[in-house]
Design a protein around this motif. Sequence first.
Motif, PDB file in Angstrom:
ATOM      1  N   GLY A   1       0.257   6.051   4.526  1.00 19.85           N
ATOM      2  CA  GLY A   1      -0.790   7.043   4.772  1.00 19.85           C
ATOM      3  C   GLY A   1      -2.174   6.547   4.402  1.00 19.85           C
ATOM      4  N   GLN A   2      -2.259   5.408   3.705  1.00 21.26           N
ATOM      5  CA  GLN A   2      -3.568   4.881   3.305  1.00 21.26           C
ATOM      6  C   GLN A   2      -4.252   4.160   4.470  1.00 21.26           C
ATOM      7  N   TYR A   3      -5.507   3.760   4.231  1.00 18.81           N
ATOM      8  CA  TYR A   3      -6.289   3.135   5.294  1.00 18.81           C
ATOM      9  C   TYR A   3      -7.002   1.887   4.797  1.00 18.81           C
ATOM     10  N   ALA A   4      -7.596   1.154   5.751  1.00 17.45           N
ATOM     11  CA  ALA A   4      -8.366  -0.053   5.462  1.00 17.45           C
ATOM     12  C   ALA A   4      -9.733   0.065   6.108  1.00 17.45           C
ATOM     13  N   ASP A   5     -10.733  -0.546   5.490  1.00 11.71           N
ATOM     14  CA  ASP A   5     -12.026  -0.750   6.140  1.00 11.71           C
ATOM     15  C   ASP A   5     -11.961  -2.116   6.816  1.00 11.71           C
ATOM     16  N   ILE A   6     -12.168  -2.155   8.132  1.00  9.67           N
ATOM     17  CA  ILE A   6     -12.026  -3.392   8.897  1.00  9.67           C
ATOM     18  C   ILE A   6     -13.351  -3.742   9.562  1.00  9.67           C
ATOM     19  N   LYS A   7     -13.705  -5.017   9.476  1.00 13.18           N
ATOM     20  CA  LYS A   7     -14.908  -5.501  10.149  1.00 13.18           C
ATOM     21  C   LYS A   7     -14.488  -6.401  11.315  1.00 13.18           C
ATOM     22  N   PHE A   8     -14.754  -5.920  12.535  1.00  7.60           N
ATOM     23  CA  PHE A   8     -14.486  -6.678  13.747  1.00  7.60           C
ATOM     24  C   PHE A   8     -15.785  -7.317  14.231  1.00  7.60           C
ATOM     25  N   GLY A   9     -15.817  -8.653  14.362  1.00  2.97           N
ATOM     26  CA  GLY A   9     -17.000  -9.335  14.862  1.00  2.97           C
ATOM     27  C   GLY A   9     -18.236  -8.978  14.062  1.00  2.97           C
ATOM     28  N   GLN A  10     -19.336  -8.677  14.772  1.00  5.58           N
ATOM     29  CA  GLN A  10     -20.591  -8.295  14.126  1.00  5.58           C
ATOM     30  C   GLN A  10     -20.743  -6.775  14.005  1.00  5.58           C
ATOM     31  N   ALA A  11     -19.730  -6.031  14.412  1.00  2.00           N
ATOM     32  CA  ALA A  11     -19.787  -4.572  14.326  1.00  2.00           C
ATOM     33  C   ALA A  11     -19.673  -4.130  12.872  1.00  2.00           C
ATOM     34  N   PRO A  12     -20.223  -2.969  12.533  1.00  2.00           N
ATOM     35  CA  PRO A  12     -20.100  -2.473  11.160  1.00  2.00           C
ATOM     36  C   PRO A  12     -18.649  -2.167  10.818  1.00  2.00           C
ATOM     37  N   ALA A  13     -18.284  -2.304   9.543  1.00  2.78           N
ATOM     38  CA  ALA A  13     -16.924  -2.000   9.102  1.00  2.78           C
ATOM     39  C   ALA A  13     -16.624  -0.524   9.330  1.00  2.78           C
TER      40      ALA A  13
ATOM     41  N   GLU B   1      -8.473 -13.569  17.100  1.00  2.00           N
ATOM     42  CA  GLU B   1      -9.749 -13.369  16.399  1.00  2.00           C
ATOM     43  C   GLU B   1      -9.512 -13.053  14.924  1.00  2.00           C
ATOM     44  N   ARG B   2     -10.377 -13.594  14.079  1.00  2.00           N
ATOM     45  CA  ARG B   2     -10.297 -13.360  12.639  1.00  2.00           C
ATOM     46  C   ARG B   2     -11.073 -12.091  12.279  1.00  2.00           C
ATOM     47  N   VAL B   3     -10.510 -11.336  11.349  1.00  2.00           N
ATOM     48  CA  VAL B   3     -11.158 -10.109  10.895  1.00  2.00           C
ATOM     49  C   VAL B   3     -11.093 -10.042   9.369  1.00  2.00           C
ATOM     50  N   THR B   4     -11.953  -9.201   8.797  1.00  2.00           N
ATOM     51  CA  THR B   4     -11.979  -8.977   7.353  1.00  2.00           C
ATOM     52  C   THR B   4     -11.570  -7.539   7.067  1.00  2.00           C
ATOM     53  N   LEU B   5     -10.702  -7.361   6.088  1.00  2.72           N
ATOM     54  CA  LEU B   5     -10.221  -6.028   5.727  1.00  2.72           C
ATOM     55  C   LEU B   5     -10.415  -5.791   4.230  1.00  2.72           C
ATOM     56  N   GLU B   6     -10.757  -4.562   3.878  1.00  5.78           N
ATOM     57  CA  GLU B   6     -10.765  -4.136   2.481  1.00  5.78           C
ATOM     58  C   GLU B   6      -9.794  -2.970   2.371  1.00  5.78           C
ATOM     59  N   LEU B   7      -8.796  -3.119   1.506  1.00  4.28           N
ATOM     60  CA  LEU B   7      -7.712  -2.144   1.436  1.00  4.28           C
ATOM     61  C   LEU B   7      -6.879  -2.353   0.171  1.00  4.28           C
ATOM     62  N   PRO B   8      -6.003  -1.364  -0.143  1.00  5.50           N
ATOM     63  CA  PRO B   8      -5.786  -0.082   0.525  1.00  5.50           C
ATOM     64  C   PRO B   8      -6.692   0.995  -0.058  1.00  5.50           C
ATOM     65  N   LYS B   9      -7.006   1.986   0.759  1.00  6.94           N
ATOM     66  CA  LYS B   9      -7.891   3.064   0.337  1.00  6.94           C
ATOM     67  C   LYS B   9      -7.261   4.415   0.693  1.00  6.94           C
ATOM     68  N   GLY B  10      -7.729   5.458   0.001  1.00  3.09           N
ATOM     69  CA  GLY B  10      -7.304   6.812   0.321  1.00  3.09           C
ATOM     70  C   GLY B  10      -6.184   7.334  -0.550  1.00  3.09           C
ATOM     71  N   THR B  11      -6.205   8.639  -0.779  1.00  3.83           N
ATOM     72  CA  THR B  11      -5.173   9.274  -1.606  1.00  3.83           C
ATOM     73  C   THR B  11      -4.319  10.268  -0.817  1.00  3.83           C
TER      74      THR B  11
ATOM     75  N   PHE C   1       0.868  -1.171   0.000  1.00  2.00           N
ATOM     76  CA  PHE C   1       0.000   0.000   0.000  1.00  2.00           C
ATOM     77  C   PHE C   1       0.903   1.219   0.000  1.00  2.00           C
ATOM     78  N   PHE C   2       0.350   2.396  -0.088  1.00  2.00           N
ATOM     79  CA  PHE C   2       1.137   3.619   0.014  1.00  2.00           C
ATOM     80  C   PHE C   2       1.025   4.144   1.450  1.00  2.00           C
TER      81      PHE C   2
END
Length: 333
Positions: A137-149, A187-197, A134-135
């Motif tokens: 300074g970028q970020y990820a959307d992370i989903k922990f448990g049943q909480a919203p990403a 704990e297992r988590v799901t990530l969507e990345l990389p994001k942001g400019t 990734f570059f």
Amino acid sequence: MSSKTIIIRQTGTQFDAQEGQNILQAALENGIVYPYGCRQGRCGGCKTRLVQGQVDLLDYSRFALTEAQSARGLILACRAIPRSDVTLDWIGTDDVRGQVPLRQVEGTVVTLEALTHDIRRVRIRLADEQPLMFFAGQYADIKFGQAPARSYCMANRPGEAELEFHIRRVPGGVASAYVHTVLEPGERVTLELPKGTSYLREGHGGPMLCIAGGAGLAPIKSIVETALASGMSQAIHVYFGVREGRDLYGLEEFRALARDYPTLLFTPVVSGIPVAHCSRGLVTDIAGSEQADLRGWKVYVAGSPTLVDATIGMALKRGLKIQDLHAQIYVTP
């Protein structure tokens, strides 16, 4: 529900925006790698030329889009809601590397550590053995448990085996409450990345000013460590602003870097009760008093909307070009 067709002229890319949806939202939901920064109409990172069609513009900062620019047909994609089909031109970027492809990956929480009374360091190892690129300074959307990403910036350098995040507990926040009270190593988590400019421009040879507020130190840490490790030899001035002494963290890490790299200056700033070896006041006031001329600089800022607005105003008054400011705004959902 009616939709509007959006065409990016240089690439021939075509996608639809749903009723009431702004251009940037529509682009990102359709998988378009669109230049942007704050997504709040404050930084100008998504500035675009409207070639054909009509849009309604929501409120935005005049720092991000001046009256003269608006008169020349420029708009902010994050504030522009199409009233008709539209054709757009991108107006260029100062980074020629392109974007790292967006991925959805699985990971495992390996360590948890309290950094302050309300910020936790979370390290995640990805299931894929290959380090994720990734570059800085970028970020990820992370989903922990049943909480919203939710979106969190990487604090580590690209290419490392684990991803590091600094997660502040937000009052009433479901995801951050889960991280601070329920989340455990393994704990297992799901990530969507990389994001942001709002990421490090490694081709820039001039000085760098980095301003962080609270957990906004995470992307600044990634940017600074990457710049130093890659051999960028220009002056780098980092200002870290908090309200109280208990909000400070990462001081020894940055002070150690400053001892190893004479080009790095690190200044912690507390706006409340004075703390030893820290400046006192608003972080943008302190930074502005010490940097009278920002022409030719790059400015990276990460923190609250108030901090970003104050940084933009301070920097532009000192000669910075808006395209040389990169902002990561921390907005509570």
